[in-house]
Design a protein around this motif. Structure first.
Motif, PDB file in Angstrom:
ATOM      1  N   ASP A  64     103.243 -71.991 -35.986  1.00  0.00           N
ATOM      2  CA  ASP A  64     104.641 -72.581 -35.665  1.00  0.00           C
ATOM      3  C   ASP A  64     104.259 -73.700 -34.611  1.00  0.00           C
ATOM      4  OD1 ASP A  64     106.120 -71.196 -37.478  1.00  0.00           O
ATOM      5  OD2 ASP A  64     106.904 -69.556 -36.069  1.00  0.00           O
ATOM      6  N   SER A 119     111.121 -67.759 -33.858  1.00  0.00           N
ATOM      7  CA  SER A 119     109.912 -68.060 -34.490  1.00  0.00           C
ATOM      8  C   SER A 119     109.100 -66.860 -35.017  1.00  0.00           C
ATOM      9  CB  SER A 119     108.897 -68.690 -33.424  1.00  0.00           C
ATOM     10  OG  SER A 119     107.720 -68.748 -33.986  1.00  0.00           O
ATOM     11  N   LYS A 125     101.718 -69.819 -31.934  1.00  0.00           N
ATOM     12  CA  LYS A 125     102.846 -70.435 -31.526  1.00  0.00           C
ATOM     13  C   LYS A 125     102.249 -71.331 -30.471  1.00  0.00           C
ATOM     14  CE  LYS A 125     106.126 -66.398 -31.661  1.00  0.00           C
ATOM     15  NZ  LYS A 125     106.896 -65.590 -30.915  1.00  0.00           N
TER      16      LYS A 125
END
Length: 293
Positions: free
Chosen positions: A145, A181, A186
């Motif tokens: 993400d 998320s 990340k």
């Protein structure tokens, strides 16, 4: 006749030498056009291989801004070469003015034939216009993400210690986005460094600005990408990696270049590559709970 033919036959040493020369010539021919990925000062980094490590995702990040036409062309050419070799999926343009950035306008067009999209960041001081989310699927059911953040309003407390409505809106959006998320990796990206540092401080004392260190740690952010400057090109704050892209006129070094990131299920490797194709620095962050180097 047999003796005459034997005299015309070249000696075995000469035959071996010719074959060796041909092998070297073929090797040189196949090597033409490949970037020389070596750290500055000499020495190799080992066999980097092609594509993303472990069948993961490869992407580039670069600081936007104005460059002389020849310098920009040199940078884009090196980025294109690396993109082809390492099968890059996308480019993050760490820019202050979003799609008005000079590098984004030329780079996104330059890379159009390669079918590699460019995603610019924004650092506005008026309204929230530069946020974006990108989810990239990875092998073994994992996902990366990318959270693009407009960092303009987030600079206010660092300078005048005032908290504005836009600052509150941005931090709220960041937390909500990270909470939703589901990515195994990340990465937050923004134009401005969200770290506390200045010219007098050393990398060892550099820390993320406290509110963002808390948010990043809570939602297990792996890395934050921005421009560099006095904060340097990378710094580890506990398990979170800060990565600064060299920007033209934005720091105190002569380095101009970009970063190649290769994300696998277990680790993310980032390499700072200058316009000569040399690896200036290399650093690795492992998945949370798996250690780091």
């Amino acid at each position: 006749m047999e003796e005459e033919a034997g005299h015309k036959r070249p000696p075995w040493r000469r035959t071996v030498a010719v074959q060796a020369a041909l092998c070297l010539a073929l090797y040189a021919a196949f090597s033409l056009g490949e970037p020389q990925l070596f750290p500055r000062g000499g020495g190799g980094v080992g066999a980097l291989g092609r594509g993303a490590r472990g069948g993961g995702v490869a992407f580039l990040s670069v600081a936007g801004g104005a460059r002389a036409p020849a310098e920009q062309a040199r940078l884009l050419s090196q980025m294109e070469t690396v993109s082809k070799i390492y099968e890059v999926n996308f480019v993050l343009d760490v820019a202050r003015f979003g799609d008005d950035d000079p590098l984004w306008q030329n780079g996104s067009l330059y890379f159009q034939a390669l079918n590699i999209p460019w995603y610019p960041t924004t650092s506005s001081h008026e309204r929230i216009v530069g946020n974006f989310l990108k989810k990239v699927n990875m092998p073994y059911g994992q996902a990366l993400d990318i959270i693009g953040l407009d960092t303009g309003p987030l600079q206010e407390p660092l300078h005048d210690r005032k908290i504005s409505a836009s600052y509150r809106e941005q931090t709220k959006w960041l937390e909500q986005s990270l909470a939703l998320s589901g990515g195994n990796w990340k990465i937050v990206v923004g134009c401005d460094p969200l770290v506390v540092c200045n010219e007098a401080e050393t990398p060892e004392t550099t820390k993320f600005y406290a509110p963002f260190q808390r948010i990043f740690a809570k939602y297990e952010v792996n890395a934050y990408l921005s421009t560099g400057g006095f904060c340097g090109y990378y710094h580890r704050d506990n398990s979170i990696l800060y990565i600064g892209n060299p920007s033209p006129g934005g720091d105190q070094t002569s380095v101009d270049g970009f970063l190649l990131h290769r994300v696998s299920p277990l680790e993310m490797e980032s390499m700072l590559i200058n316009v000569e194709g040399e690896v200036v620095q290399r650093f690795v962050v492992h998945q949370h709970g798996r250690g780091s180097v």
